[in-house]
Structures are given as structure tokens and as C-alpha cells.
Design an enzyme around this catalytic site. Sequence first.
Site, PDB file in Angstrom:
ATOM      1  N   ARG A 231      -4.166   2.336   5.105  1.00 45.36           N
ATOM      2  CA  ARG A 231      -3.397   1.103   5.125  1.00 45.36           C
ATOM      3  C   ARG A 231      -4.364  -0.045   4.921  1.00 45.36           C
ATOM      4  NH1 ARG A 231       0.433   3.565   4.257  1.00 45.36           N
ATOM      5  NH2 ARG A 231       2.447   3.668   5.303  1.00 45.36           N
ATOM      6  N   GLU A 260       0.518  -6.217   0.545  1.00 43.52           N
ATOM      7  CA  GLU A 260       1.122  -5.637  -0.661  1.00 43.52           C
ATOM      8  C   GLU A 260       2.479  -6.280  -0.953  1.00 43.52           C
ATOM      9  OE1 GLU A 260       1.270  -1.431   0.024  1.00 43.52           O
ATOM     10  OE2 GLU A 260      -0.843  -1.323   0.480  1.00 43.52           O
ATOM     11  N   HIS A 278      -0.800   1.323  -4.500  1.00 44.91           N
ATOM     12  CA  HIS A 278      -0.207   2.175  -3.455  1.00 44.91           C
ATOM     13  C   HIS A 278       0.573   3.326  -4.066  1.00 44.91           C
ATOM     14  CE1 HIS A 278       1.329   2.136   0.948  1.00 44.91           C
ATOM     15  NE2 HIS A 278       1.121   3.354   0.514  1.00 44.91           N
TER      16      HIS A 278
HETATM   17  C1  8YV Z   1       4.329   5.271   0.359  1.00 46.87           C
HETATM   18  C2  8YV Z   1       2.910   5.921   2.237  1.00 46.87           C
HETATM   19  O1  8YV Z   1       4.576   4.356   1.375  1.00 46.87           O
HETATM   20  O2  8YV Z   1       3.543   7.929   3.238  1.00 46.87           O
HETATM   21  C3  8YV Z   1       3.204   6.755   3.420  1.00 46.87           C
HETATM   22  O3  8YV Z   1       3.054   6.241   4.543  1.00 46.87           O
HETATM   23  O4  8YV Z   1       2.288   4.904   2.356  1.00 46.87           O
HETATM   24  C4  8YV Z   1       3.392   6.323   0.871  1.00 46.87           C
HETATM   25  O5  8YV Z   1       3.945   7.589   0.875  1.00 46.87           O
HETATM   26  C5  8YV Z   1       5.684   5.694  -0.097  1.00 46.87           C
HETATM   27  O6  8YV Z   1       6.261   4.556  -0.643  1.00 46.87           O
HETATM   28  C6  8YV Z   1       6.591   6.202   1.012  1.00 46.87           C
HETATM   29  O7  8YV Z   1       7.920   5.743   0.853  1.00 46.87           O
END
Ligand code: 8YV
Length: 313
Positions: A231, A260, A278
Amino acid sequence: MKPKILQMCALSPELDAALAEHYQVIPWWQSKNTEALLAEHGADIAGIATAAPTGVPSSLIEVLPALRVISCRGVGLDKIDLNLAKSRDIQVAGSFGTLSDCVADLAFALLLDVARQVSQSDQYLRQGQWLQARYPLTTRVSGKRLGIVGLGQIGREVAKRASGFNMQVAYNNRRPVSDVPYQHQPSLKALAEWADFLVVCVSGGSETQALIDQEIIEALGPKGYLINVARGTVVDEAALISALENGRLAGAGLDVFAEEPKVPEALIKLSNVVLTPHVASGTVETRQAMEDLLLENLQAYFSEGQVKTPAPA
Ligand code: 8YV
């Protein structure tokens, strides 16, 4: 009677349709008057479908007395207060077991790209600069030292991939992991001092806010590389930018950012970074598995009272 669920955000046309087929879906993100929506439906919303970047605000959980299950597409549940959910006996499910390979693959893609300057040299060739001069030498990856911050499911997959490059692996975790051959380094600073590449795989949230700060970045040092597939909040972005601009860190590969989808212009201007929007879990196959599991978790809860892949305790 179909259970009533709140859908926090658009997921995909296929998943949106599947949810509508199995549940009475209240589309939160389409509402122009959420107060009226809650007045009409709040008392009998039993479940929530959401995605990791959206999560569920605690203020919303607190006004849903019948809420029993939250099913999330994603594994980073930092936008859901798991302690609040637990105190309300609300089960929270994530995409556990579906995306570790893809995220680890991208971590290595970023690592190789930033060290061997794949994107940079691609542009160099396309811009005709090779006609004038050879591309400068870059940094070897094989045989180097890989430090992993957070040896969870994703961190373990990153470590496995390192063996393919004959890399030495050490990790920093809250606790040592017994069933791995890698060295546990209880000190994050010492791990950063040792590593050539530091790959950040920890969960987001208040406990890891700015975990990778100026001290850790300086410990990684001018020949070190930082890779972040966790993150954006885990890294002090201003400290990272300063180190990259002033040669106190060799480079970075980043798939996540503090705010983001906005990415600081200072990062975009740098040539010693590789930036992706991402996308680590964003493959057709893995996204399908994540979305199938979001539905399966809701179905498991409403038919058997227990989700399939609960958030870690
Ligand atoms: C993306 C992620 O957020 O799994 C997570 O926490 O950050 C990624 O898989 C994806 O957009 C999940 O909806």
C-alpha cells in the site's frame, strides 16, 4: 426471499449481474441520497460487497444493525475496521489464496525493470538514441540480496521467485515464520542495511503507516532499490522522492501510491523509478478468481453461516 446486500462500488459487469441475480442489491455508489437509502434499507441490509480500495466506512457499519457479512474483492482490508466487524460478529472475507502469484510476479517485474532499466532502455531504442551510443551499464539482479518486508502469502511467493535468480533471502515480520528456509531479521533497519532489494509486502493500515521511512530508505542506501506492491501508505512518499532525487536511493518500483490514482509529478519526472497503476492483481485470470470468490463467500455465508476465506484473525 433474496438477502439484501449493499454494493459499495461497481465491480465488473459480470459480477454486478451475478450479485443482482442472487441478492437484492442496493447500489451505494449510485445513490444521490444515502440518508434516504439508509432510512429505507438500512435496517435489513445483511451483507456488503466491496473492493479493497473502497472498503466500508466504519460510520456505515455502525448504522447497519442487521449486517452479518462483508465480502471484499482484494486482500488489503485496510479500508475495513476488522476490530469493529469482529465486535459486531460480522464476518469479513477477502480474495485470500487467489492473487499472491500475480502480485509476486509484478513485484519481480518491477524489480527487474528498475534494476536492468528495461522500460528506460526500451524508450532509448525507440527514440533512436542507440544510433548515437550504446545504452549505459545497469545493475545485476541474480545473486543479490533480497529483503522482504512482511512474509505473508505474497511475501512467500516473492521469496520463492528469488530462488530462481539465486538470490539470498531474508525477511522482517512481526514474528519469525517456522516453515521457511529464509533468515528472519527482527530489525527492519538491519534488513534494509543488508538488502540490495527491499520488497514491501505488508498489509496497509495504521500499524504500518510510513513504516518505510527516511531512516529505512537511507539504510537501504544509494545502491539499494525499493519495490512496493503493498500500500502506498506503508512508505513515506516524500522521503522516498527526496532520496531518489538526491541519489540516496538507486531506484524504486512502485505499484501503489499514497493518494491513488493521483501520483506525485516529482515521481513521474524521475528516470530511476518504474511506476504501474496498482495492477499487481490485475490479470484476467486472477481478477476472475477474485470475483468468483467474492460471490462464493457471500453464498457460503448465507447458506452455511461461514465464509470460505475469512480475514486473518
Ligand atoms: C486491488 C488489492 O485493490 O487485493 C488488494 O488488496 O490492492 C488489489 O487486488 C484490486 O482492485 C482489488 O479489487
